[in-house]
Design an enzyme around this catalytic site. Structure first.
Site, PDB file in Angstrom:
ATOM      1  N   GLU A 147       0.742  -1.051  -0.034  1.00  0.00           N
ATOM      2  CA  GLU A 147      -0.087  -0.040  -0.017  1.00  0.00           C
ATOM      3  C   GLU A 147       0.828   1.155   0.018  1.00  0.00           C
ATOM      4  OE1 GLU A 147      -3.190   0.246  -0.368  1.00  0.00           O
ATOM      5  OE2 GLU A 147      -3.843  -1.590  -0.185  1.00  0.00           O
ATOM      6  N   SER A 167     -17.468 -24.509 -28.606  1.00  0.00           N
ATOM      7  CA  SER A 167     -17.728 -24.083 -29.473  1.00  0.00           C
ATOM      8  C   SER A 167     -18.665 -22.706 -29.849  1.00  0.00           C
ATOM      9  CB  SER A 167     -19.130 -25.118 -30.430  1.00  0.00           C
ATOM     10  OG  SER A 167     -18.375 -26.340 -30.851  1.00  0.00           O
TER      11      SER A 167
END
Length: 711
Positions: free
Chosen positions: A104, A378
């Site tokens: 941080e 597909s």
């Protein structure tokens, strides 16, 4: 000569009077600006805050945020019952302290509350963008913002934050600031502070956390809903790895320890059994909450009383939830969650507005619609067809469905039979694998991946030892997979005449006083031509009329595609009408077999049930077609002799494929005579703008993620 030398030397030693004046002027302007900025900041601070002597006790009163549907009706209240148990810093493991500092604010122990380098970078970015869009916040600034200020992204709030951070640093030691911060931040699941987070996720006190658990917790606050290991374990593990890498970078860990920790498993608290009914649109509301927290922070969402107007259509949402009750019941997994799971997403393709979202059975918080990356099988083939239509193919282009070998890979159709010459329309209609691979080989797989990315698929892997730059991607065998939300949005490009619109869930956000603080402005881009989109739609209409998606027929113009991966790990149906696109996915969370469920069976049926109900009362209309000439389109695709397999090794096609072969030959003959073969209703031959590319790509490794082909 001597006088000129002396004059020159004197000029070098004495700067010009004009330059001195210029420098003094610039310095004076800089000082004035600095004084003005300081004065403005102090004025903002004094005018907007009545700061108490003890800043640690000055917390804003909370107000719940409200969520509204597309009609302005309230559908949810977002609030958090604070689960907070403050602890002293000496109770927090050093590993957890170091992890937060590393990820941080790595200069936390060196700056005075603000990081000038970070602020300069943010100011420059914001000036260029003319908005306050980039941070540079230190841990001290984050504490100031979360504890005392709103989440407004304004210059006024940023100045307040800076002055508060400076005062915090003056009033408290670094250790005290870090302690306040670790007890203040939000970790998701209603947990504020490291002690509540340790209890929530690991069922233990913070002082007992391991390095593995510390790294996991330090990664959560960046996006508490998304990186919560109870919501999305895969994303949480990836974030944990990032934290460990940062700890190595800044000298808190050695690389060997970090690599070992990355592979360690987590002993997470099992979530309490959830009620079967979590309420309407629960997954959608959770997703909206995640988006808000990512942008404004948890405190703004849970405490600042935001008014959030969304895209959800509750009539369509109820239709989606009703249709998803058609999921078959199988077994419960180790967490007590019924399998298989599924998702349904519906989007308006013209606006990108998400109209319905179901992310599972409603008994857990893992939103499969947005978080699950699954193999499309597909259902990925339309990207191949779209690329082909943009590169001089037409629906009538003939491809030889015959054996092919690429390296050690011999792709097969689902039935291990071959049909000889077939049109690209028939390839789509019957979801043939081998002709699809041949098309992708001719184009080059990079073109297929390009169009998929342009239509919003962000999960493709282009680099590294395992990537998608191979021909198995043409059959949906991807490295990571796709999310249902992104695949649905991508199909929206076909329905929207080739224009992709990014998905939208939040239309606008107001503050507690009714002031608009954000409005949606979705990105739109032309990806394929209108004629290519119309031809592809015509091909996908045949999938529903007489192909693998017959069970999805809703009695009005609609187009779609089935998807089934080998070993039945995933089953899809994605389809659309002119004004609504929707996807249905079914699979087990542990990626085991569905036991024979095809995309053309249960998913197609659920899709039909949803679309029939969602479109009730809306008049049916045809897709818009775009006329174009055949031009120099490709009549037939010649086999690459180097990859063709001897006909002797090919299995004979079944009798039922003879009519297909005969029709393909007739179509090819007509094309050679300069005629366009008869096309099913709605087809318009296209003139693709770009030339077809050569090349085939590296030989792919066969895997369980490859499409099964015919459904």
């Amino acid at each position: 000569m001597e006088k000129r030398s002396q004059r020159s030397h004197q000029q070098q030693r004495s700067p010009k009077k004009g330059n001195t004046t210029k420098h003094k002027t610039l310095l004076g302007i800089a000082i004035v600006l600095l004084v003005m900025l300081t004065g403005i900041g102090c004025g903002f601070l004094t005018a907007s805050m009545n700061t108490k002597s003890d800043l640690a006790d000055d917390i804003r009163p909370p107000a719940s945020s409200l969520v509204y549907d597309s009609n302005g009706n309230e559908i949810a209240t977002i609030h958090a019952a604070e689960n907070r148990m403050p602890v002293k810093l000496d109770q927090v493991p050093k590993n957890l302290q170091d992890a937060f500092v590393a990820v941080e604010d790595n200069r936390f122990y060196d700056h005075i509350g603000v990081d000038p380098r970070g602020i300069a970078r943010a100011i420059w970015a914001n000036l260029r963008g003319r908005t306050v869009s980039e941070g540079g916040s230190t841990i001290t600034q984050q504490l100031a913002k979360n504890a005392y200020l709103t989440q407004d992204r304004t210059l006024k709030r940023k100045i307040q934050e800076v002055f508060l951070a400076l005062r915090l640093e003056h009033q408290y030691t670094k250790s005290e600031i870090l302690e306040l911060y670790l007890n203040q931040i939000y970790f998701g699941q209603g947990a504020y502070g490291v002690q509540a987070a340790a209890r929530t996720y690991f069922g233990k006190d913070v002082e007992d956390l391991t390095l593995n658990e510390c790294a996991m917790l330090a990664g959560i606050p960046k996006s508490p809903n998304y990186y919560s290991p109870l919501n999305n374990l895969q994303a949480a593990q990836e974030r944990k790895a990032t934290v460990l890498d940062q700890m190595v970078k800044y000298g808190y860990l050695d690389s060997a320890t970090a690599e070992k920790t990355k592979t360690e498993k987590l002993d997470l608290v099992k979530p309490d059994p959830k009620s079967e009914d979590k309420g309407e649109a629960s997954y959608f509301v959770d997703y909206v909450t995640q988006k808000l927290i990512d942008k404004y922070g948890a405190d703004a969402v849970y405490k600042d009383g935001l008014q959030v107007y969304t895209t959800i259509d509750m009539d369509m949402q109820r239709a989606a939830e009703k249709a998803m009750k058609g999921l078959p019941n199988g077994r419960k997994d180790s967490n007590g969650v019924m399998q298989p799971q599924g998702s349904l997403v519906a989007i308006d393709p013209h606006t990108g507005y998400v109209k319905a979202m179901v992310g599972g059975r409603g008994t857990d918080q893992f939103n499969r619609a947005t978080m699950a990356e699954r193999q499309p099988g597909s259902a990925f083939k339309p990207f191949v067809f779209a690329a082909a239509l943009e590169n001089k193919f037409t629906p009538s282009t003939v491809i030889n469905d015959s054996p092919i070998k690429i390296g050690d890979w011999e792709p097969q159709n689902d039935e291990h039979t071959f049909s000889g010459p077939v049109t690209m329309r028939q390839v789509a209609q019957h979801s043939m694998n081998v002709p699809t691979v041949k098309i992708a080989q001719k184009l080059g797989i990079e073109k297929v991946l390009y169009y998929a990315e342009e239509m919003g698929i962000t999960t493709l892997v282009k680099d590294g030892p395992h990537n998608d730059n191979n021909l198995s991607s043409a059959l949906g065998g991807l490295t990571k997979g796709v999310t249902p939300l992104e695949l649905t949005s991508a199909y929206g490009t076909f329905a929207n005449k080739g224009v992709h619109v990014d998905p939208v869930v939040i239309v606008k956000v107001l503050d507690r006083n009714g002031k608009v603080i954000d409005e949606a402005n979705p990105e739109q881009r032309n990806v394929i031509s209108e004629s290519s989109a119309a031809e592809l739609t015509s091909m996908l209409q045949d999938v529903i009329r007489a192909g693998t998606g017959r069970r999805a027929n809703i009695g009005r113009p609609a187009a779609g595609k089935t998807g089934t991966t080998s070993d039945y790990h995933d089953a899809w149906f994605v389809g659309y009408t002119p004004d609504l696109v929707a996807s249905v996915w079914i699979g087990n969370d542990d990626n085991t077999s569905l036991g024979g469920i095809y995309g053309g069976t249960v998913p197609a049926t659920i899709w039909k049930n949803f679309m029939t109900e969602a479109l009730k009362g809306i008049p049916a209309k045809d897709f818009d077609g775009a006329e174009s000439s055949g031009g120099d389109s490709i009549g037939s695709l010649e086999d690459d002799k180097s990859t063709a397999v001897s006909k002797k090794s090919a299995e004979p096609a079944k009798k039922e494929t003879k009519s297909t072969e005969t029709k393909a030959k007739d179509d090819a003959k007509k094309q050679q005579q300069g005629q366009q073969p008869a096309a099913p209703q709605g087809q318009a031959p296209a003139q693709a703008p770009a030339a077809a590319g050569g090349g085939g790509g590296a030989a792919p490794e066969p895997g369980s993620s490859v499409s099964k082909g015919r459904n």
